[in-house]
Design a protein around this motif. Structure first.
Motif, PDB file in Angstrom:
ATOM      1  N   THR A   1      36.470  48.523  46.955  1.00 23.29           N
ATOM      2  CA  THR A   1      35.431  48.516  45.922  1.00 23.29           C
ATOM      3  C   THR A   1      35.731  49.597  44.878  1.00 23.29           C
ATOM      4  O   THR A   1      36.588  50.459  45.104  1.00 23.29           O
TER       5      THR A   1
ATOM      6  N   ARG B   1      24.985  45.587  55.001  1.00 21.31           N
ATOM      7  CA  ARG B   1      25.456  44.378  54.320  1.00 21.31           C
ATOM      8  C   ARG B   1      26.587  43.704  55.113  1.00 21.31           C
ATOM      9  O   ARG B   1      26.605  42.495  55.284  1.00 21.31           O
TER      10      ARG B   1
ATOM     11  N   ALA C   1      37.715  43.641  46.524  1.00 22.85           N
ATOM     12  CA  ALA C   1      36.526  42.802  46.321  1.00 22.85           C
ATOM     13  C   ALA C   1      36.225  42.638  44.840  1.00 22.85           C
ATOM     14  O   ALA C   1      36.298  43.592  44.056  1.00 22.85           O
TER      15      ALA C   1
ATOM     16  N   GLY D   1      33.474  40.069  43.914  1.00 21.21           N
ATOM     17  CA  GLY D   1      32.389  39.095  43.849  1.00 21.21           C
ATOM     18  C   GLY D   1      32.690  37.816  44.604  1.00 21.21           C
ATOM     19  O   GLY D   1      33.825  37.327  44.608  1.00 21.21           O
ATOM     20  N   SER D   2      31.665  37.285  45.284  1.00 21.82           N
ATOM     21  CA  SER D   2      31.763  36.046  46.080  1.00 21.82           C
ATOM     22  C   SER D   2      32.706  36.185  47.263  1.00 21.82           C
ATOM     23  O   SER D   2      33.387  35.235  47.652  1.00 21.82           O
ATOM     24  N   THR D   3      32.733  37.362  47.880  1.00 24.02           N
ATOM     25  CA  THR D   3      33.649  37.563  49.015  1.00 24.02           C
ATOM     26  C   THR D   3      33.182  36.804  50.257  1.00 24.02           C
ATOM     27  O   THR D   3      33.996  36.435  51.085  1.00 24.02           O
ATOM     28  N   ARG D   4      31.856  36.585  50.402  1.00 25.29           N
ATOM     29  CA  ARG D   4      31.399  35.916  51.636  1.00 25.29           C
ATOM     30  C   ARG D   4      31.945  34.490  51.697  1.00 25.29           C
ATOM     31  O   ARG D   4      32.407  34.045  52.740  1.00 25.29           O
TER      32      ARG D   4
ATOM     33  N   GLU E   1      32.361  39.774  40.083  1.00 28.67           N
ATOM     34  CA  GLU E   1      31.535  40.940  40.414  1.00 28.67           C
ATOM     35  C   GLU E   1      30.570  41.327  39.281  1.00 28.67           C
ATOM     36  O   GLU E   1      29.381  41.562  39.524  1.00 28.67           O
TER      37      GLU E   1
ATOM     38  N   ASP F   1      27.897  38.864  38.985  1.00 31.11           N
ATOM     39  CA  ASP F   1      26.959  39.026  40.092  1.00 31.11           C
ATOM     40  C   ASP F   1      25.945  40.113  39.748  1.00 31.11           C
ATOM     41  O   ASP F   1      24.740  39.948  39.948  1.00 31.11           O
TER      42      ASP F   1
HETATM   43  P1  ADP Z   1      29.568  38.669  47.807  1.00 30.71           P
HETATM   44  O1  ADP Z   1      30.852  39.460  47.830  1.00 30.71           O
HETATM   45  O2  ADP Z   1      29.550  37.608  48.833  1.00 30.71           O
HETATM   46  O3  ADP Z   1      29.250  38.157  46.421  1.00 30.71           O
HETATM   47  P2  ADP Z   1      27.454  40.628  47.336  1.00 30.71           P
HETATM   48  O4  ADP Z   1      26.674  39.777  46.399  1.00 30.71           O
HETATM   49  O5  ADP Z   1      26.707  41.510  48.288  1.00 30.71           O
HETATM   50  O6  ADP Z   1      28.417  39.685  48.236  1.00 30.71           O
HETATM   51  O7  ADP Z   1      28.454  41.560  46.543  1.00 30.71           O
HETATM   52  C1  ADP Z   1      28.960  41.212  45.288  1.00 30.71           C
HETATM   53  C2  ADP Z   1      30.149  42.075  44.965  1.00 30.71           C
HETATM   54  O8  ADP Z   1      29.748  43.441  44.782  1.00 30.71           O
HETATM   55  C3  ADP Z   1      31.218  42.164  46.051  1.00 30.71           C
HETATM   56  O9  ADP Z   1      32.064  41.041  46.088  1.00 30.71           O
HETATM   57  C4  ADP Z   1      31.938  43.409  45.655  1.00 30.71           C
HETATM   58  O10 ADP Z   1      32.851  43.139  44.597  1.00 30.71           O
HETATM   59  C5  ADP Z   1      30.806  44.306  45.175  1.00 30.71           C
HETATM   60  N1  ADP Z   1      30.347  45.196  46.253  1.00 30.71           N
HETATM   61  C6  ADP Z   1      29.777  44.859  47.409  1.00 30.71           C
HETATM   62  N2  ADP Z   1      29.513  45.934  48.176  1.00 30.71           N
HETATM   63  C7  ADP Z   1      29.940  47.000  47.484  1.00 30.71           C
HETATM   64  C8  ADP Z   1      29.949  48.391  47.715  1.00 30.71           C
HETATM   65  N3  ADP Z   1      29.502  48.930  48.842  1.00 30.71           N
HETATM   66  N4  ADP Z   1      30.457  49.174  46.732  1.00 30.71           N
HETATM   67  C9  ADP Z   1      30.912  48.645  45.588  1.00 30.71           C
HETATM   68  N5  ADP Z   1      30.946  47.328  45.319  1.00 30.71           N
HETATM   69  C10 ADP Z   1      30.463  46.517  46.241  1.00 30.71           C
END
Ligand code: ADP
Length: 240
Positions: free
Chosen positions: A76, A87, A122, A124-127, A167, A170
């Protein structure tokens, strides 16, 4: 809104980020895969089916599916603590329950199958990207599944419905809708929503995420075919 609406990274509304999936990347896991989706970079290793320990926790009628989603400290923009956050614990559960729909756990009583997801980078949309890669890793491990599982997101950014939320989108957008499906069985195995959408917008975003998932399903199949070809080549070489 005009048709030449451009997103923060220059994509059109219904365009995925550049993607690539590779299967069989880890020497020591039973199955593995890597996904790159934009700047997301995720590696998945699968172990099993193997005897479950401790034995008293094993289930008599099916295997236990274990899933750990973990973000590397350097994944991150600001260093993330290596300790599992709330999370990550929640996402591990959400990802497991999506994959559990496909894996035929009844085939392996008293055993377990472990899925380790490492988010190296990461964006965004990692899940959903994790689910897509995990499904390929499970297939490579030879775990029987009813169907592949593939995920994609859509959402609303600056009033427009867009595919595959990055990201910044998001953080700054109005809504995020990650979904995962079993493409042949036409089943939805994950659907979450953050933000607000009207009924019509929800339909549009869902349809868009579905199309994106089907495009990524083709990439999953390509990655698995690629691996089979490579294995055939190696077999041929060793028989020479
Ligand atoms: P997803 O990755 O499934 O979209 P989230 O919506 O929770 O899940 O997170 C969006 C994005 O925010 C992540 O893909 C990542 O790029 C960033 N992110 C998540 N957690 C952190 C963190 N602890 N510190 C910095 N960035 C984060």
């Amino acid at each position: 809104m005009s048709n030449n609406f451009k997103r923060i990274d220059g994509r059109t509304p219904d365009q995925l980020r550049p993607y690539k999936i590779r299967a069989g990347i880890l020497k020591n896991a039973d199955g593995s895969a890597e996904i790159k989706l934009g700047k997301n970079w995720i590696v998945v290793g699968v172990y099993g089916p193997k005897e479950h320990f401790p034995k008293f926790e094993a289930l008599q009628d099916r295997a236990i599916l274990f899933c750990r989603y973990h973000m590397a400290p350097y994944s991150t923009t600001e260093r993330k603590s290596p300790k599992p956050s709330r999370r990550e614990i929640e996402l591990s559960k959400v990802i497991r329950s999506a994959l559990e729909e496909a894996v035929i756990l009844e085939r392996f009583p008293e055993m377990s199958i472990d899925i380790y997801i490492e988010v190296l980078q990461a964006e965004g949309s990692t899940r959903v990207a994790s689910i897509t890669a995990a499904s390929v890793a499970l297939a490579e491990a030879g775990i029987p599944m009813k169907d592949m599982v593939v995920g994609c997101s859509a959402g609303k950014v600056n009033g427009k419905i867009v595919l595959d939320i990055g990201e910044t989108e998001d953080k700054e957008g109005e809504a995020d809708l990650p979904i995962a499906i079993m493409p042949n069985l036409k089943k939805v195995v994950l659907l979450q929503m953050d933000g607000k959408l009207t009924h019509e917008e929800f339909k549009e975003a869902f349809e868009m995420a579905l199309k994106g998932a089907l495009e990524l399903y083709e990439e999953q199949k390509r990655a698995l075919k690629d691996l089979i070809e490579k294995m055939k080549e190696l077999e041929g070489e060793s028989n020479e």
